[in-house]
Design a protein around this motif. Structure first.
Motif, PDB file in Angstrom:
ATOM      1  N   SER A  90       0.826  -1.213   0.000  1.00 22.31           N
ATOM      2  CA  SER A  90       0.000   0.000   0.000  1.00 22.31           C
ATOM      3  C   SER A  90       0.856   1.257   0.000  1.00 22.31           C
ATOM      4  N   ARG A  91       1.930   1.233   0.758  1.00 23.68           N
ATOM      5  CA  ARG A  91       2.841   2.388   0.780  1.00 23.68           C
ATOM      6  C   ARG A  91       3.402   2.669  -0.613  1.00 23.68           C
ATOM      7  N   ARG A  92       3.818   1.606  -1.302  1.00 13.49           N
ATOM      8  CA  ARG A  92       4.350   1.775  -2.663  1.00 13.49           C
ATOM      9  C   ARG A  92       3.284   2.331  -3.593  1.00 13.49           C
ATOM     10  N   GLN A  93       2.067   1.823  -3.501  1.00 12.88           N
ATOM     11  CA  GLN A  93       0.988   2.295  -4.363  1.00 12.88           C
ATOM     12  C   GLN A  93       0.647   3.759  -4.068  1.00 12.88           C
ATOM     13  N   ILE A  94       0.639   4.119  -2.804  1.00  9.77           N
ATOM     14  CA  ILE A  94       0.350   5.503  -2.425  1.00  9.77           C
ATOM     15  C   ILE A  94       1.444   6.422  -2.961  1.00  9.77           C
ATOM     16  N   GLU A  95       2.677   5.999  -2.877  1.00  9.35           N
ATOM     17  CA  GLU A  95       3.794   6.799  -3.396  1.00  9.35           C
ATOM     18  C   GLU A  95       3.672   6.980  -4.915  1.00  9.35           C
ATOM     19  N   LYS A  96       3.331   5.908  -5.611  1.00  5.46           N
ATOM     20  CA  LYS A  96       3.144   5.998  -7.067  1.00  5.46           C
ATOM     21  C   LYS A  96       2.020   6.975  -7.399  1.00  5.46           C
ATOM     22  N   GLN A  97       0.913   6.855  -6.673  1.00  8.16           N
ATOM     23  CA  GLN A  97      -0.221   7.737  -6.928  1.00  8.16           C
ATOM     24  C   GLN A  97       0.131   9.184  -6.606  1.00  8.16           C
ATOM     25  N   SER A  98       0.915   9.393  -5.575  1.00  7.47           N
ATOM     26  CA  SER A  98       1.341  10.737  -5.210  1.00  7.47           C
ATOM     27  C   SER A  98       2.172  11.366  -6.328  1.00  7.47           C
ATOM     28  N   LYS A  99       3.080  10.584  -6.892  1.00  5.89           N
ATOM     29  CA  LYS A  99       3.898  11.078  -8.012  1.00  5.89           C
ATOM     30  C   LYS A  99       3.039  11.342  -9.239  1.00  5.89           C
ATOM     31  N   ARG A 100       2.083  10.451  -9.494  1.00  8.16           N
ATOM     32  CA  ARG A 100       1.192  10.624 -10.645  1.00  8.16           C
ATOM     33  C   ARG A 100       0.365  11.896 -10.479  1.00  8.16           C
ATOM     34  N   LEU A 101      -0.109  12.135  -9.273  1.00 11.48           N
ATOM     35  CA  LEU A 101      -0.902  13.329  -9.002  1.00 11.48           C
ATOM     36  C   LEU A 101      -0.073  14.594  -9.196  1.00 11.48           C
ATOM     37  N   ALA A 102       1.185  14.569  -8.772  1.00 18.39           N
ATOM     38  CA  ALA A 102       2.073  15.718  -8.985  1.00 18.39           C
ATOM     39  C   ALA A 102       2.261  15.972 -10.476  1.00 18.39           C
TER      40      ALA A 102
END
Length: 130
Positions: A90-102
């Motif tokens: 979940s941490r990895r997925q959240i980090e990916k989504q955070s980068k995608r959102l940026a």
């Protein structure tokens, strides 16, 4: 622009055959709303992850007390129990989504500038085939 229609920005990942916005301002509004929804979902995911970590820490403490000296209560064991498996995923997925959102926010700002060069923001966009 054609790729935007098929992307998850506006088309939400579906293959859209036509456009459903009539102006640059409408496109930007839809885009901004999509970013807002993604931000909310990301915040909810972070909150849920924090909740799961808290619950696992409490569960580990209970196990430590119940099992006594036969239980591996080392820091490494606690780390593995609390942060391993689905929490790590979940941490990895959240980090990916955070980068995608940026990236989406950056792209939005670029599009805002692009559409602002059209006067009142209502550019007529052609999506004809090449």
């Amino acid at each position: 622009m054609r790729n935007i229609l098929r992307s998850s920005i506006i088309g939400r990942g579906s293959k859209v055959s036509g456009i459903f916005f009539s102006s640059g301002n409408e496109f930007l509004a839809i885009f901004k709303e999509t970013i807002s929804v993604q931000k909310e979902r990301l915040a909810e995911a972070r909150e849920r992850l924090e909740e799961v970590v808290r619950e696992r820490k409490e569960e580990f403490d209970v196990k430590r007390q119940r099992r006594g000296r036969w239980f591996d209560s080392s820091a490494a064991a606690e780390e593995k129990f609390v942060y391993g498996g689905d929490v790590a995923y979940s941490r990895r997925q959240i980090e990916k989504q955070s980068k995608r959102l940026a990236t989406l926010e950056s792209f939005y700002q670029e599009q805002k500038i692009l559409f602002s060069n059209c006067g009142d923001g209502d550019c007529k966009i052609s999506f004809g085939s090449r």
